[in-house]
Motif scaffolding. Structure first.
Motif, PDB file in Angstrom:
ATOM      1  N   ARG A   1      68.839  35.748  31.128  1.00  0.00           N
ATOM      2  CA  ARG A   1      69.528  35.670  32.415  1.00  0.00           C
ATOM      3  C   ARG A   1      69.667  37.083  32.996  1.00  0.00           C
ATOM      4  NH1 ARG A   1      75.721  33.434  33.381  1.00  0.00           N
ATOM      5  NH2 ARG A   1      75.733  33.581  35.667  1.00  0.00           N
TER       6      ARG A   1
ATOM      7  N   VAL B   1      71.350  39.209  36.081  1.00  0.00           N
ATOM      8  CA  VAL B   1      72.342  39.182  37.148  1.00  0.00           C
ATOM      9  C   VAL B   1      72.490  40.590  37.718  1.00  0.00           C
ATOM     10  CG1 VAL B   1      74.750  38.730  37.752  1.00  0.00           C
ATOM     11  CG2 VAL B   1      73.593  37.273  36.071  1.00  0.00           C
TER      12      VAL B   1
ATOM     13  N   SER C   1      72.228  38.705  42.870  1.00  0.00           N
ATOM     14  CA  SER C   1      71.114  37.900  42.347  1.00  0.00           C
ATOM     15  C   SER C   1      71.490  37.370  40.977  1.00  0.00           C
ATOM     16  CB  SER C   1      69.841  38.751  42.249  1.00  0.00           C
ATOM     17  OG  SER C   1      68.778  38.031  41.662  1.00  0.00           O
ATOM     18  N   ASP C   2      71.114  36.122  40.718  1.00  0.00           N
ATOM     19  CA  ASP C   2      71.398  35.496  39.425  1.00  0.00           C
ATOM     20  C   ASP C   2      70.233  34.567  39.091  1.00  0.00           C
ATOM     21  OD1 ASP C   2      72.329  34.184  37.191  1.00  0.00           O
ATOM     22  OD2 ASP C   2      74.327  33.795  38.000  1.00  0.00           O
ATOM     23  N   SER C   3      69.439  34.936  38.107  1.00  0.00           N
ATOM     24  CA  SER C   3      68.264  34.132  37.757  1.00  0.00           C
ATOM     25  C   SER C   3      68.108  34.060  36.247  1.00  0.00           C
ATOM     26  CB  SER C   3      66.993  34.710  38.380  1.00  0.00           C
ATOM     27  OG  SER C   3      66.747  36.034  37.905  1.00  0.00           O
ATOM     28  N   SER C   4      67.488  32.966  35.799  1.00  0.00           N
ATOM     29  CA  SER C   4      67.236  32.771  34.373  1.00  0.00           C
ATOM     30  C   SER C   4      65.752  32.523  34.164  1.00  0.00           C
ATOM     31  CB  SER C   4      68.052  31.593  33.828  1.00  0.00           C
ATOM     32  OG  SER C   4      69.443  31.851  33.930  1.00  0.00           O
ATOM     33  N   HIS C   5      65.214  33.048  33.067  1.00  0.00           N
ATOM     34  CA  HIS C   5      63.781  32.932  32.787  1.00  0.00           C
ATOM     35  C   HIS C   5      63.578  32.687  31.291  1.00  0.00           C
ATOM     36  CE1 HIS C   5      63.050  34.757  36.776  1.00  0.00           C
ATOM     37  NE2 HIS C   5      64.082  35.523  36.469  1.00  0.00           N
TER      38      HIS C   5
END
Length: 234
Positions: free
Chosen positions: A2, A4, A94-98
Protein backbone atom coordinates in the motif's frame (compact mmCIF):
# COMPACT_ATOMS: atom_id res chain seq x y z
CA UNK A 1 1.94 -3.09 -1.00
CA UNK A 2 0.00 0.00 0.00
CA UNK A 3 1.37 3.40 -1.03
CA UNK A 4 -0.02 6.50 0.64
CA UNK A 5 1.15 10.02 -0.07
CA UNK A 6 -0.11 12.30 2.65
CA UNK A 7 0.50 15.39 4.68
CA UNK A 8 1.33 13.88 8.06
CA UNK A 9 3.22 14.08 11.31
CA UNK A 10 4.92 11.09 12.93
CA UNK A 11 5.74 10.28 16.56
CA UNK A 12 7.77 7.31 17.70
CA UNK A 13 7.71 6.10 21.31
CA UNK A 14 9.84 3.26 22.60
CA UNK A 15 13.48 2.97 23.56
CA UNK A 16 13.69 6.58 22.43
CA UNK A 17 11.25 9.28 21.36
CA UNK A 18 11.29 10.92 17.93
CA UNK A 19 9.05 13.45 16.23
CA UNK A 20 8.59 14.36 12.57
CA UNK A 21 6.65 17.61 12.11
CA UNK A 22 3.89 17.88 9.55
CA UNK A 23 5.07 17.48 5.95
CA UNK A 24 4.13 15.62 2.78
CA UNK A 25 5.58 12.11 2.87
CA UNK A 26 5.27 8.65 1.35
CA UNK A 27 3.94 5.93 3.66
CA UNK A 28 4.67 2.32 2.67
CA UNK A 29 2.77 -0.59 4.16
CA UNK A 30 4.31 -3.85 2.99
CA UNK A 31 2.79 -7.31 2.83
CA UNK A 32 5.06 -8.48 5.65
CA UNK A 33 3.44 -5.86 7.93
CA UNK A 34 6.28 -3.37 8.00
CA UNK A 35 5.49 0.35 7.82
CA UNK A 36 8.00 2.86 6.45
CA UNK A 37 7.89 6.66 6.30
CA UNK A 38 9.82 8.24 3.40
CA UNK A 39 10.58 11.79 2.34
CA UNK A 40 11.55 12.95 -1.15
CA UNK A 41 15.22 12.79 -0.26
CA UNK A 42 17.72 10.91 1.85
CA UNK A 43 18.23 8.17 -0.74
CA UNK A 44 16.67 4.79 0.16
CA UNK A 45 16.60 5.18 3.95
CA UNK A 46 13.21 5.87 5.57
CA UNK A 47 12.80 8.68 8.09
CA UNK A 48 11.18 6.26 10.49
CA UNK A 49 9.78 2.75 10.32
CA UNK A 50 8.40 -0.22 12.21
CA UNK A 51 9.67 -3.70 11.35
CA UNK A 52 7.48 -6.81 11.56
CA UNK A 53 5.97 -8.33 13.55
CA UNK A 54 3.78 -5.31 14.20
CA UNK A 55 0.14 -4.33 13.92
CA UNK A 56 -1.43 -1.36 12.14
CA UNK A 57 -4.72 0.07 13.33
CA UNK A 58 -6.49 3.06 11.81
CA UNK A 59 -8.43 5.25 14.22
CA UNK A 60 -10.38 8.48 14.26
CA UNK A 61 -8.57 11.51 15.68
CA UNK A 62 -9.38 12.67 19.20
CA UNK A 63 -10.84 16.12 19.80
CA UNK A 64 -7.49 17.90 20.04
CA UNK A 65 -6.19 16.20 16.89
CA UNK A 66 -9.41 16.99 15.01
CA UNK A 67 -9.09 20.67 15.92
CA UNK A 68 -5.57 20.64 14.45
CA UNK A 69 -6.91 19.25 11.17
CA UNK A 70 -6.03 15.58 11.60
CA UNK A 71 -8.40 13.38 9.58
CA UNK A 72 -7.11 9.92 10.56
CA UNK A 73 -4.53 8.32 12.81
CA UNK A 74 -2.40 5.23 12.16
CA UNK A 75 -1.18 3.45 15.26
CA UNK A 76 1.58 0.95 14.50
CA UNK A 77 2.62 -1.16 17.48
CA UNK A 78 5.26 -3.85 18.05
CA UNK A 79 3.61 -6.41 20.37
CA UNK A 80 6.81 -7.65 22.02
CA UNK A 81 8.55 -4.37 22.79
CA UNK A 82 5.51 -2.12 22.96
CA UNK A 83 7.20 0.42 20.68
CA UNK A 84 4.61 2.59 18.95
CA UNK A 85 4.60 4.64 15.75
CA UNK A 86 1.74 7.15 15.66
CA UNK A 87 1.11 8.71 12.25
CA UNK A 88 -1.37 11.58 12.08
CA UNK A 89 -2.80 12.15 8.59
CA UNK A 90 -3.92 15.67 7.71
CA UNK A 91 -4.54 15.26 4.00
CA UNK A 92 -4.28 12.15 1.83
CA UNK A 93 -3.13 12.98 -1.69
CA UNK A 94 -2.94 9.41 -2.98
CA UNK A 95 -3.79 5.97 -1.63
CA UNK A 96 -3.19 2.87 -3.75
CA UNK A 97 -2.53 -0.82 -3.23
CA UNK A 98 -0.58 -3.15 -5.51
CA UNK A 99 0.05 -6.91 -5.40
CA UNK A 100 3.72 -7.33 -6.25
CA UNK A 101 3.85 -11.11 -5.89
CA UNK A 102 6.87 -13.13 -4.79
CA UNK A 103 10.15 -11.40 -5.55
CA UNK A 104 12.88 -13.65 -7.04
CA UNK A 105 15.59 -11.66 -5.30
CA UNK A 106 18.63 -9.87 -6.65
CA UNK A 107 20.51 -11.73 -9.38
CA UNK A 108 24.11 -10.53 -9.58
CA UNK A 109 26.33 -10.80 -12.61
CA UNK A 110 28.88 -13.53 -12.06
CA UNK A 111 26.91 -15.70 -9.65
CA UNK A 112 27.35 -19.44 -9.48
CA UNK A 113 25.06 -20.26 -12.43
CA UNK A 114 27.01 -17.98 -14.78
CA UNK A 115 30.35 -19.22 -13.50
CA UNK A 116 29.25 -22.84 -13.89
CA UNK A 117 28.20 -22.30 -17.51
CA UNK A 118 31.38 -20.43 -18.39
CA UNK A 119 33.68 -22.93 -16.69
CA UNK A 120 31.91 -25.82 -18.42
CA UNK A 121 32.51 -24.08 -21.76
CA UNK A 122 36.17 -23.51 -20.87
CA UNK A 123 36.87 -26.62 -18.82
CA UNK A 124 40.58 -26.58 -19.75
CA UNK A 125 40.83 -23.62 -17.38
CA UNK A 126 41.30 -26.36 -14.78
CA UNK A 127 44.14 -27.91 -16.74
CA UNK A 128 45.21 -29.18 -20.15
CA UNK A 129 43.43 -32.37 -21.14
CA UNK A 130 40.38 -31.83 -18.92
CA UNK A 131 37.08 -33.01 -20.46
CA UNK A 132 33.55 -32.11 -19.40
CA UNK A 133 31.31 -35.05 -18.46
CA UNK A 134 28.23 -33.07 -17.45
CA UNK A 135 26.93 -30.12 -15.49
CA UNK A 136 24.69 -30.65 -12.45
CA UNK A 137 25.78 -34.25 -11.84
CA UNK A 138 23.16 -35.61 -9.44
CA UNK A 139 24.09 -37.38 -6.22
CA UNK A 140 21.85 -38.65 -3.42
CA UNK A 141 22.30 -35.37 -1.53
CA UNK A 142 22.17 -32.93 -4.43
CA UNK A 143 23.86 -31.97 -7.68
CA UNK A 144 27.58 -31.42 -8.10
CA UNK A 145 28.10 -28.31 -10.23
CA UNK A 146 30.44 -29.96 -12.73
CA UNK A 147 31.72 -33.48 -13.25
CA UNK A 148 34.75 -33.73 -15.53
CA UNK A 149 37.80 -35.93 -16.12
CA UNK A 150 41.43 -34.91 -16.08
CA UNK A 151 44.11 -35.86 -18.60
CA UNK A 152 44.50 -39.28 -16.92
CA UNK A 153 40.76 -40.00 -17.02
CA UNK A 154 40.28 -39.49 -13.26
CA UNK A 155 36.85 -38.16 -12.29
CA UNK A 156 36.88 -34.64 -10.84
CA UNK A 157 33.97 -33.04 -8.96
CA UNK A 158 33.91 -29.26 -9.16
CA UNK A 159 31.97 -27.11 -6.69
CA UNK A 160 31.56 -23.49 -7.80
CA UNK A 161 30.88 -20.48 -5.59
CA UNK A 162 31.03 -16.75 -6.12
CA UNK A 163 32.66 -16.47 -2.73
CA UNK A 164 34.33 -19.58 -1.40
CA UNK A 165 33.78 -20.17 2.31
CA UNK A 166 34.06 -23.11 4.69
CA UNK A 167 30.48 -24.33 4.13
CA UNK A 168 31.25 -24.76 0.41
CA UNK A 169 34.25 -26.96 1.23
CA UNK A 170 32.08 -29.02 3.59
CA UNK A 171 29.48 -29.40 0.84
CA UNK A 172 32.06 -30.65 -1.67
CA UNK A 173 33.50 -33.02 0.95
CA UNK A 174 30.10 -34.68 1.36
CA UNK A 175 29.75 -35.05 -2.42
CA UNK A 176 33.19 -36.65 -2.69
CA UNK A 177 32.42 -39.15 0.08
CA UNK A 178 29.35 -40.34 -1.85
CA UNK A 179 30.93 -40.29 -5.30
CA UNK A 180 33.91 -42.33 -4.15
CA UNK A 181 31.53 -45.18 -3.34
CA UNK A 182 30.68 -45.48 -7.04
CA UNK A 183 33.08 -47.96 -8.74
CA UNK A 184 32.38 -46.46 -12.17
CA UNK A 185 33.51 -43.02 -11.05
CA UNK A 186 36.54 -44.56 -9.31
CA UNK A 187 37.57 -46.62 -12.35
CA UNK A 188 40.71 -44.54 -13.01
CA UNK A 189 41.33 -43.64 -9.37
CA UNK A 190 39.62 -41.87 -6.45
CA UNK A 191 37.35 -39.00 -7.39
CA UNK A 192 39.17 -35.74 -6.77
CA UNK A 193 37.65 -32.40 -5.83
CA UNK A 194 38.12 -28.85 -7.09
CA UNK A 195 36.75 -25.91 -5.13
CA UNK A 196 36.40 -22.99 -7.57
CA UNK A 197 35.36 -19.43 -6.75
CA UNK A 198 36.01 -15.82 -7.65
CA UNK A 199 37.27 -15.31 -4.10
CA UNK A 200 38.28 -17.98 -1.60
CA UNK A 201 38.49 -17.17 2.08
CA UNK A 202 41.79 -18.17 3.77
CA UNK A 203 40.01 -20.48 6.23
CA UNK A 204 38.22 -22.25 3.38
CA UNK A 205 41.47 -22.65 1.45
CA UNK A 206 43.19 -24.12 4.52
CA UNK A 207 40.37 -26.62 5.10
CA UNK A 208 40.25 -27.62 1.43
CA UNK A 209 44.02 -28.17 1.30
CA UNK A 210 43.86 -30.30 4.45
CA UNK A 211 41.22 -32.51 2.79
CA UNK A 212 43.12 -32.87 -0.47
CA UNK A 213 40.78 -30.57 -2.39
CA UNK A 214 42.33 -28.29 -4.98
CA UNK A 215 41.37 -24.61 -4.89
CA UNK A 216 41.01 -22.58 -8.10
CA UNK A 217 40.34 -18.84 -8.21
CA UNK A 218 38.15 -18.00 -11.22
CA UNK A 219 38.62 -14.82 -13.27
CA UNK A 220 35.09 -14.08 -14.42
CA UNK A 221 36.07 -11.50 -17.03
CA UNK A 222 38.69 -13.83 -18.52
CA UNK A 223 36.14 -16.66 -18.75
CA UNK A 224 33.78 -14.32 -20.59
CA UNK A 225 36.58 -13.48 -23.03
CA UNK A 226 36.59 -9.84 -21.97
CA UNK A 227 39.92 -9.90 -20.19
CA UNK A 228 42.95 -11.77 -21.46
CA UNK A 229 45.41 -12.02 -18.57
CA UNK A 230 48.25 -12.97 -20.89
CA UNK A 231 47.73 -9.86 -23.03
CA UNK A 232 48.05 -7.42 -20.11
CA UNK A 233 50.96 -5.00 -20.04
CA UNK A 234 50.84 -4.95 -16.23
Amino acid sequence: MRLVIASCSVDYEGRLAAHLPRATRLLLVKADGSVLVHSDGGSYKPLNWMSPPCTLAEADPDEVEAELGVTAVWVVRAPKSGDTLRIRLFEVLSDSSHALGVDPGLVKDGVEAHLQKLLAEHITTLGAGYRLVRREYMTAIGPVDILCRDEAGVSVAVEIKRRGEIDGVEQLTRYLELMNRDPHLRAAGPVRGVFAAQEIKPQARTLATDRGIRCVTLDYEALRGMDDAEARLF
